[in-house]
Write a protein that holds these residues in place. Structure first.
Motif, PDB file in Angstrom:
ATOM      1  N   LEU A   1     126.275 108.036  64.262  1.00 20.59           N
ATOM      2  CA  LEU A   1     127.324 107.057  64.571  1.00 20.59           C
ATOM      3  C   LEU A   1     128.708 107.638  64.316  1.00 20.59           C
ATOM      4  O   LEU A   1     129.635 107.439  65.109  1.00 20.59           O
ATOM      5  CB  LEU A   1     127.117 105.787  63.730  1.00 20.59           C
ATOM      6  N   LEU A   2     128.851 108.349  63.208  1.00 19.76           N
ATOM      7  CA  LEU A   2     130.139 108.981  62.906  1.00 19.76           C
ATOM      8  C   LEU A   2     130.530 109.983  63.986  1.00 19.76           C
ATOM      9  O   LEU A   2     131.700 110.049  64.392  1.00 19.76           O
ATOM     10  CB  LEU A   2     130.073 109.694  61.550  1.00 19.76           C
ATOM     11  N   LEU A   3     129.567 110.765  64.450  1.00 14.46           N
ATOM     12  CA  LEU A   3     129.856 111.751  65.489  1.00 14.46           C
ATOM     13  C   LEU A   3     130.278 111.077  66.783  1.00 14.46           C
ATOM     14  O   LEU A   3     131.241 111.511  67.431  1.00 14.46           O
ATOM     15  CB  LEU A   3     128.633 112.634  65.728  1.00 14.46           C
ATOM     16  N   VAL A   4     129.578 110.010  67.148  1.00 12.63           N
ATOM     17  CA  VAL A   4     129.932 109.286  68.368  1.00 12.63           C
ATOM     18  C   VAL A   4     131.336 108.705  68.253  1.00 12.63           C
ATOM     19  O   VAL A   4     132.150 108.804  69.187  1.00 12.63           O
ATOM     20  CB  VAL A   4     128.896 108.174  68.648  1.00 12.63           C
ATOM     21  N   LEU A   5     131.644 108.102  67.112  1.00 13.45           N
ATOM     22  CA  LEU A   5     132.978 107.522  66.910  1.00 13.45           C
ATOM     23  C   LEU A   5     134.054 108.603  66.913  1.00 13.45           C
ATOM     24  O   LEU A   5     135.144 108.412  67.465  1.00 13.45           O
ATOM     25  CB  LEU A   5     133.016 106.736  65.597  1.00 13.45           C
ATOM     26  N   PHE A   6     133.755 109.739  66.301  1.00 15.54           N
ATOM     27  CA  PHE A   6     134.715 110.842  66.276  1.00 15.54           C
ATOM     28  C   PHE A   6     134.989 111.345  67.682  1.00 15.54           C
ATOM     29  O   PHE A   6     136.158 111.506  68.086  1.00 15.54           O
ATOM     30  CB  PHE A   6     134.170 111.974  65.396  1.00 15.54           C
ATOM     31  N   LEU A   7     133.930 111.597  68.444  1.00 20.04           N
ATOM     32  CA  LEU A   7     134.102 112.109  69.805  1.00 20.04           C
ATOM     33  C   LEU A   7     134.818 111.083  70.687  1.00 20.04           C
ATOM     34  O   LEU A   7     135.661 111.450  71.524  1.00 20.04           O
ATOM     35  CB  LEU A   7     132.744 112.465  70.409  1.00 20.04           C
ATOM     36  N   TYR A   8     134.498 109.816  70.497  1.00 15.97           N
ATOM     37  CA  TYR A   8     135.168 108.761  71.267  1.00 15.97           C
ATOM     38  C   TYR A   8     136.662 108.739  70.968  1.00 15.97           C
ATOM     39  O   TYR A   8     137.498 108.664  71.884  1.00 15.97           O
ATOM     40  CB  TYR A   8     134.537 107.412  70.956  1.00 15.97           C
ATOM     41  N   SER A   9     137.011 108.796  69.677  1.00 11.69           N
ATOM     42  CA  SER A   9     138.427 108.730  69.276  1.00 11.69           C
ATOM     43  C   SER A   9     139.191 109.951  69.760  1.00 11.69           C
ATOM     44  O   SER A   9     140.320 109.829  70.272  1.00 11.69           O
ATOM     45  CB  SER A   9     138.530 108.613  67.753  1.00 11.69           C
ATOM     46  N   VAL A  10     138.586 111.145  69.600  1.00 11.19           N
ATOM     47  CA  VAL A  10     139.246 112.360  70.059  1.00 11.19           C
ATOM     48  C   VAL A  10     139.415 112.339  71.573  1.00 11.19           C
ATOM     49  O   VAL A  10     140.488 112.667  72.108  1.00 11.19           O
ATOM     50  CB  VAL A  10     138.441 113.601  69.616  1.00 11.19           C
ATOM     51  N   ASN A  11     138.375 111.942  72.286  1.00  7.37           N
ATOM     52  CA  ASN A  11     138.437 111.885  73.749  1.00  7.37           C
ATOM     53  C   ASN A  11     139.510 110.899  74.226  1.00  7.37           C
ATOM     54  O   ASN A  11     140.227 111.170  75.200  1.00  7.37           O
ATOM     55  CB  ASN A  11     137.072 111.486  74.304  1.00  7.37           C
ATOM     56  N   LYS A  12     139.615 109.793  73.511  1.00 10.97           N
ATOM     57  CA  LYS A  12     140.620 108.783  73.879  1.00 10.97           C
ATOM     58  C   LYS A  12     142.033 109.343  73.741  1.00 10.97           C
ATOM     59  O   LYS A  12     142.883 109.150  74.622  1.00 10.97           O
ATOM     60  CB  LYS A  12     140.449 107.547  73.002  1.00 10.97           C
ATOM     61  N   LYS A  13     142.287 110.052  72.656  1.00 11.10           N
ATOM     62  CA  LYS A  13     143.617 110.615  72.436  1.00 11.10           C
ATOM     63  C   LYS A  13     143.915 111.738  73.429  1.00 11.10           C
ATOM     64  O   LYS A  13     145.047 111.892  73.882  1.00 11.10           O
ATOM     65  CB  LYS A  13     143.751 111.100  70.996  1.00 11.10           C
ATOM     66  N   ILE A  14     142.885 112.529  73.750  1.00  8.00           N
ATOM     67  CA  ILE A  14     143.078 113.603  74.727  1.00  8.00           C
ATOM     68  C   ILE A  14     143.404 113.014  76.094  1.00  8.00           C
ATOM     69  O   ILE A  14     144.288 113.517  76.808  1.00  8.00           O
ATOM     70  CB  ILE A  14     141.824 114.503  74.787  1.00  8.00           C
ATOM     71  N   LYS A  15     142.728 111.954  76.477  1.00  8.34           N
ATOM     72  CA  LYS A  15     142.997 111.326  77.767  1.00  8.34           C
ATOM     73  C   LYS A  15     144.386 110.698  77.817  1.00  8.34           C
ATOM     74  O   LYS A  15     145.031 110.694  78.867  1.00  8.34           O
ATOM     75  CB  LYS A  15     141.924 110.286  78.075  1.00  8.34           C
ATOM     76  N   HIS A  16     144.839 110.168  76.685  1.00  5.34           N
ATOM     77  CA  HIS A  16     146.213 109.640  76.643  1.00  5.34           C
ATOM     78  C   HIS A  16     147.231 110.753  76.856  1.00  5.34           C
ATOM     79  O   HIS A  16     148.250 110.557  77.506  1.00  5.34           O
ATOM     80  CB  HIS A  16     146.475 108.960  75.307  1.00  5.34           C
ATOM     81  N   GLY A  17     146.939 111.916  76.271  1.00 12.20           N
ATOM     82  CA  GLY A  17     147.825 113.059  76.454  1.00 12.20           C
ATOM     83  C   GLY A  17     148.919 113.133  75.415  1.00 12.20           C
ATOM     84  O   GLY A  17     149.207 112.160  74.714  1.00 12.20           O
ATOM     85  N   PRO A  18     149.564 114.286  75.291  1.00 11.32           N
ATOM     86  CA  PRO A  18     150.559 114.496  74.232  1.00 11.32           C
ATOM     87  C   PRO A  18     151.787 113.609  74.349  1.00 11.32           C
ATOM     88  O   PRO A  18     152.331 113.180  73.334  1.00 11.32           O
ATOM     89  CB  PRO A  18     150.929 115.978  74.376  1.00 11.32           C
ATOM     90  N   TYR A  19     152.232 113.291  75.574  1.00  8.75           N
ATOM     91  CA  TYR A  19     153.447 112.493  75.705  1.00  8.75           C
ATOM     92  C   TYR A  19     153.208 111.058  75.289  1.00  8.75           C
ATOM     93  O   TYR A  19     154.009 110.457  74.567  1.00  8.75           O
ATOM     94  CB  TYR A  19     153.966 112.548  77.147  1.00  8.75           C
ATOM     95  N   GLU A  20     152.103 110.481  75.728  1.00 14.26           N
ATOM     96  CA  GLU A  20     151.800 109.095  75.381  1.00 14.26           C
ATOM     97  C   GLU A  20     151.593 108.942  73.882  1.00 14.26           C
ATOM     98  O   GLU A  20     152.031 107.976  73.278  1.00 14.26           O
ATOM     99  CB  GLU A  20     150.556 108.618  76.135  1.00 14.26           C
ATOM    100  N   GLU A  21     150.916 109.922  73.260  1.00 10.01           N
ATOM    101  CA  GLU A  21     150.718 109.861  71.818  1.00 10.01           C
ATOM    102  C   GLU A  21     152.045 110.004  71.080  1.00 10.01           C
ATOM    103  O   GLU A  21     152.274 109.372  70.059  1.00 10.01           O
ATOM    104  CB  GLU A  21     149.746 110.960  71.377  1.00 10.01           C
ATOM    105  N   ALA A  22     152.951 110.841  71.606  1.00  6.69           N
ATOM    106  CA  ALA A  22     154.253 111.017  70.972  1.00  6.69           C
ATOM    107  C   ALA A  22     155.066 109.731  71.039  1.00  6.69           C
ATOM    108  O   ALA A  22     155.742 109.343  70.092  1.00  6.69           O
ATOM    109  CB  ALA A  22     155.009 112.164  71.619  1.00  6.69           C
ATOM    110  N   VAL A  23     154.985 109.035  72.177  1.00  3.08           N
ATOM    111  CA  VAL A  23     155.671 107.747  72.327  1.00  3.08           C
ATOM    112  C   VAL A  23     155.104 106.731  71.350  1.00  3.08           C
ATOM    113  O   VAL A  23     155.828 105.963  70.723  1.00  3.08           O
ATOM    114  CB  VAL A  23     155.559 107.235  73.775  1.00  3.08           C
ATOM    115  N   ALA A  24     153.772 106.765  71.184  1.00  4.23           N
ATOM    116  CA  ALA A  24     153.131 105.859  70.230  1.00  4.23           C
ATOM    117  C   ALA A  24     153.633 106.128  68.823  1.00  4.23           C
ATOM    118  O   ALA A  24     153.869 105.186  68.029  1.00  4.23           O
ATOM    119  CB  ALA A  24     151.617 106.018  70.284  1.00  4.23           C
ATOM    120  N   PHE A  25     153.850 107.402  68.473  1.00  4.61           N
ATOM    121  CA  PHE A  25     154.419 107.754  67.184  1.00  4.61           C
ATOM    122  C   PHE A  25     155.820 107.151  67.033  1.00  4.61           C
ATOM    123  O   PHE A  25     156.167 106.540  66.042  1.00  4.61           O
ATOM    124  CB  PHE A  25     154.535 109.272  67.049  1.00  4.61           C
TER     125      PHE A  25
END
Length: 466
Positions: free
Chosen positions: A436-460
């Motif tokens: 479960l931890l691995l699935v949640l980790f991969l899901y969270s990482v994949n979500k942030k990668i799909k958002h991309g660096p600019y969207e994550e920076a704006v979120a910051f």
């Protein structure tokens, strides 16, 4: 029906060895899962330091965006690494009570040093790294990024020191006898700088940095292939490629030095790694092969006398073979150790080839136009992870039948009161939770990668944390 009751159905006997094997499987599973994350933290940490240092030096906002983006991925990796690492400390007490008593002083010294010099450094700066971007001066935030990275490096030092002491004990004496025997530190620095620790620390650091660098390469190669965030990804890819090229080459040197140390300090392990059976005779170096333990042969492709040359610079120099040691003092899983070792070496050479070829294309100005190479780099993140895992398997399985080399046998080290059923139950539970931890980790990482660096920076920028 209990676990021992099931064994006869598979042609196995129920003995005390069942508990030993199950305890080893459980610890191998938990440490293998945990070891996915600390190397990534170390590697990403170095890349973050470089990105933020370039931002302070040049003022280029792209490097600020990259730093913010990778801080979020670092935080995910760091958090799950800490959570999964705690479990192993409990396993020492529950499944390996005799071992814990035996090495308590040694591990206590190393883990205390880790708490003071590594966790202390990390915890001091982690809050600033995660929540202080717009609250402190830029140079202060950079120092916090550097501090967290160095803390993760120091943490690896003390863990590897403790493990290396098991491989090559030094700076101790034994008090007590039988199940109550234990090792006490007589010389702290001799314990720290035991014969294998320095080589293994350097080799572990390099493997960790490669794991993080190839994650960055993988993510930004994916963006380049998809035509997203191309310009910023080219900058990130080039920086990570320099890091990956440097450390893939230097890891070859540290790997050779580590193997030389094994030849001196753990000759039975070296013989197992290369499937060398003959007593004190020239040893071949196999590129690939299959070991037949019963016939004491290796079928494969090798260089006659190659191992002798690497160790002694003489193709005819004798190397101790497995037959130089009593059967009870040899690793039992010879072919497994042989395969794990050769997988590690093969991946290491592949990483060198990939990074050098990519560097050549960069010099020719054709790196990002070579789509098939970007496709390979998109999936290359798995390679250092596999190499790190099989490298540890080689070290640990090659040390058998000793849990502390030459001093304490694995068969004598596990808890005498723990049953096979209890270990099976906890192993199943760990498998479910870790999955479960691995699935949640991969899901969270994949979500942030799909958002991309600019969207994550704006979120910051839209939060008060940064």
């Amino acid at each position: 029906m209990s676990f021992p009751d099931l064994l006869p159905k598979f042609g196995l006997k129920s003995t005390i060895m069942d508990v030993e094997i199950l305890a080893r499987i459980q610890f191998a599973f938990t440490i293998a899962f945990h070891y996915i994350y600390p190397p990534l933290s170390i590697g990403i940490g170095l890349i973050m330091v470089i990105f933020e240092g370039l931002y302070l030096k040049t003022g280029n906002k792209d490097y600020e965006i990259l730093t913010r983006f990778w801080i979020k991925l670092f935080a995910l990796t760091f958090g799950i690494g800490v959570a999964t690492g705690i479990i192993m400390e409990f396993e020492f007490g529950t499944n390996w009570a005799v071992y814990s008593r035996y090495v308590g002083d040694i591990f206590g010294s190393a883990l205390a040093a880790e708490g003071l010099f590594a966790f202390g450094l990390e915890s001091t700066f982690l809050g600033i790294l995660l929540f202080g971007w717009n609250r402190v001066k830029p140079w202060v935030h950079f120092v916090s990024t550097l501090g967290v990275f160095l803390g993760s490096m120091f943490s690896a030092v003390w863990i590897v020191v403790a493990n290396s002491w098991q491989q090559t004990p030094a700076g101790y004496h034994i008090v007590g006898t039988g199940l109550h025997a234990r090792a006490e530190v007589t010389d702290f620095w001799a314990m720290v700088f035991n014969p294998s620790s320095l080589d293994r620390i350097i080799h572990t650091w390099q493997g960790a940095i490669l794991a993080g660098a190839f994650l960055v390469l993988s993510v930004h190669a994916y963006y380049i292939r998809k035509g997203r965030f191309v310009e910023i990804s080219k900058k990130a890819f080039k920086i990570s490629l320099v890091v990956a090229t440097l450390f893939s080459l230097t890891q070859l040197l540290s790997g050779h030095s580590t193997a030389d140390g094994v030849a001196v300090n753990q000759p039975a392990k070296l013989a197992t790694m290369e499937g060398h059976f003959k007593k004190n005779s020239p040893a071949d170096l196999y590129l690939l092969g299959w070991v037949d333990k019963e016939k004491q042969t290796v079928t494969g492709i090798g260089i006659p006398g190659g191992l002798s040359f690497l160790v002694h610079q003489d193709f005819q120099a004798p190397i101790k073979g497995l037959n130089d040691f009593p059967v009870e003092d040899r690793p039992s899983q010879i072919n497994a150790v042989f395969q794990f070792y050769h997988i590690m070496v093969a991946i290491g050479m592949l990483l060198i080839g990939m990074t050098l070829y990519a560097s050549f294309l960069w010099w020719r100005g054709k790196l990002f136009e070579t789509k098939w190479l970007m496709w390979i780099f998109s999936f290359s993140v798995i390679l250092p992870q596999i190499a790190n895992q099989v490298g540890w398997f080689t070290a640990e399985m090659g040390r058998q039948p000793w849990v502390v080399y030459g001093l304490l046998r694995t068969s004598k080290a596990f808890s005498q009161e723990v049953s096979a059923n209890q270990i099976v139950f906890s192993l199943v539970l760990f498998t479910v939770v870790y999955s479960l931890l691995l699935v949640l980790f991969l899901y969270s990482v994949n979500k942030k990668i799909k958002h991309g660096p600019y969207e994550e920076a704006v979120a910051f920028s839209n939060t008060k944390n940064f």
